[in-house]
Design an enzyme around this catalytic site. Sequence first.
Site, PDB file in Angstrom:
ATOM      1  N   ASP A  79      47.117  42.692  33.830  1.00 21.71           N
ATOM      2  CA  ASP A  79      46.073  41.845  34.426  1.00 21.71           C
ATOM      3  C   ASP A  79      46.676  40.466  34.700  1.00 21.71           C
ATOM      4  OD1 ASP A  79      43.332  40.373  34.707  1.00 21.71           O
ATOM      5  OD2 ASP A  79      42.751  42.475  34.545  1.00 21.71           O
ATOM      6  N   ASP A  80      45.873  39.448  34.711  1.00 16.09           N
ATOM      7  CA  ASP A  80      46.281  38.096  35.117  1.00 16.09           C
ATOM      8  C   ASP A  80      47.369  37.525  34.198  1.00 16.09           C
ATOM      9  OD1 ASP A  80      46.275  35.746  36.525  1.00 16.09           O
ATOM     10  OD2 ASP A  80      44.163  35.272  36.167  1.00 16.09           O
ATOM     11  N   LYS A 156      44.851  45.700  41.216  1.00 16.04           N
ATOM     12  CA  LYS A 156      43.515  45.109  41.049  1.00 16.04           C
ATOM     13  C   LYS A 156      43.550  43.792  41.809  1.00 16.04           C
ATOM     14  CE  LYS A 156      40.727  42.941  37.317  1.00 16.04           C
ATOM     15  NZ  LYS A 156      40.508  42.947  35.847  1.00 16.04           N
ATOM     16  N   ASP A 158      41.643  40.594  42.596  1.00 13.43           N
ATOM     17  CA  ASP A 158      40.524  39.752  42.167  1.00 13.43           C
ATOM     18  C   ASP A 158      40.117  38.829  43.323  1.00 13.43           C
ATOM     19  OD1 ASP A 158      38.649  38.798  40.414  1.00 13.43           O
ATOM     20  OD2 ASP A 158      40.072  38.415  38.793  1.00 13.43           O
ATOM     21  N   SER A 190      37.702  43.558  43.627  1.00 14.07           N
ATOM     22  CA  SER A 190      36.673  42.804  42.890  1.00 14.07           C
ATOM     23  C   SER A 190      35.656  42.159  43.832  1.00 14.07           C
ATOM     24  CB  SER A 190      37.334  41.729  42.024  1.00 14.07           C
ATOM     25  OG  SER A 190      38.185  42.322  41.077  1.00 14.07           O
ATOM     26  N   ARG A 215      34.883  46.440  41.252  1.00 13.20           N
ATOM     27  CA  ARG A 215      34.107  45.763  40.230  1.00 13.20           C
ATOM     28  C   ARG A 215      32.835  45.247  40.893  1.00 13.20           C
ATOM     29  NH1 ARG A 215      36.201  42.887  36.157  1.00 13.20           N
ATOM     30  NH2 ARG A 215      34.075  42.118  36.066  1.00 13.20           N
ATOM     31  N   ASP A 219      32.232  40.302  34.085  1.00 12.08           N
ATOM     32  CA  ASP A 219      33.268  40.736  33.145  1.00 12.08           C
ATOM     33  C   ASP A 219      32.657  41.214  31.830  1.00 12.08           C
ATOM     34  OD1 ASP A 219      34.915  39.709  35.043  1.00 12.08           O
ATOM     35  OD2 ASP A 219      35.870  38.222  33.742  1.00 12.08           O
TER      36      ASP A 219
END
Length: 441
Positions: A79-80, A156, A158, A190, A215, A219
Amino acid sequence: MKLLPVISLLALTSATSALDNGLMRTPPMGWMSWERFRCNIDCENDPKNCISENLFRDMADRLAEDGWKEMGYDHVMIDDCWSSMLRDKDGRLQPDPQRFPGGIAKLARYLHDRGLKLGIYGDLGTHTCGGYPGTTLDKIDTDAQTFASWGVDFLKLDGCYSNEEEQQKGYPLMSKALNATGRPIGYSCSWPAYRGGLPPSVNYTLLGEICNLWRNYDDIQDSWDSVQDITDWFFDNQEILQPEAGPGRWNDPDMLIIGNFGLSVDQSRSQMALWAIMAAPLIMSNNLRTLSSEARAILQNGAAIAINQDPMGVQGRRLLQERSQIEVYWRPLSQSASALVFLSRRQDMPYRYHTSLAKLNYTAGSYEAYDVFTGKTLSGLSAATEFTVSINPSGVVMWYVYPKIEKILEPVAETGRQLHHRLCLQHFMLCVSAHERLNHV
Ligand code: GLA
């Protein structure tokens, strides 16, 4: 005469069409860093828990060695906070050199050698949500090519620090750019979460054509409150969301937090059951090195996974919200089977809920029910049979229901994994442990 095949073909095709990359025909499964490890970059003081290549290698080892991969958990998703604060001299993203000294391509090889896939995180905008370099519209092609050149299998994307117009352009452009690399790369968008998750601001028809999953909402956090909030939002909006899911295109209520700090054993079963009913991606965010045996048993429950991974890919629905604070959820499955979840929102004591399959819209007939979490089978059920289930506070009872008459199996095209899961449901003993199942299939 000639019309007939065309009509029946149309009838078989689902109303929705999915992104044409052939990926994620069942909800993706794996592990992602965010909920559990966030943006911890303090490798000096917290080397085991910081976002670094060691963390992802460790999790890959656990997935490969502790029976997860065999159950379908085959993605390790970064992830980030993985990248350097600066792009390289050619304008490409690069990993933080201290925390990822071997680079992403090497990490991807490490995973591929173990039969796993690598996911990475990007953000359509000037910065990621954590403040790292984002992918502005002019960088979409470069970043897609960089990810593909590293051997990345999933992105992913975002949506922090971009506006509506940029998202409208950027999400479809990234889909095209990923396809143009020639590497199959699963694509999670997202976008809807940044536009309130509902039409008219969100166009699910378009999303299904460009993304494999998306998404829709907030969160997840490490609490039962958060699981309930997400569950309520998804099922309150089921008329809109449920028809949008299908093979290759999934609603994503966010990560599984089972194995962390916020859920009791009952609540963990509830999250697993509800995510299975929702045909949600099963992406854990936990510490696989230190998981309790209870958490592991829930996450590796063969029947719950098989229900989640049903090849028909129809998302389930909430059927009832009783005044007793019992809720009933249902999902149709292949082979004329179905899943039922009885959820208690009570906070007092186990509640004895009385009902019958007929009251839950089942047609007349003879059924059996396999209790997913106790492993017991209830036979001799007719639709009219009144039965009682005892549901713990914030817990579930989950059933796999199937008609008693032996069905002739329809010749459906299945992947090895789907076959695994179907056999697992039909011969429950094969589900007892991943190793046992492997020996049988
Ligand atoms: C957003 C996303 C999360 C996570 C963080 C990372 O909040 O919704 O899932 O990726 O950004 O900063």
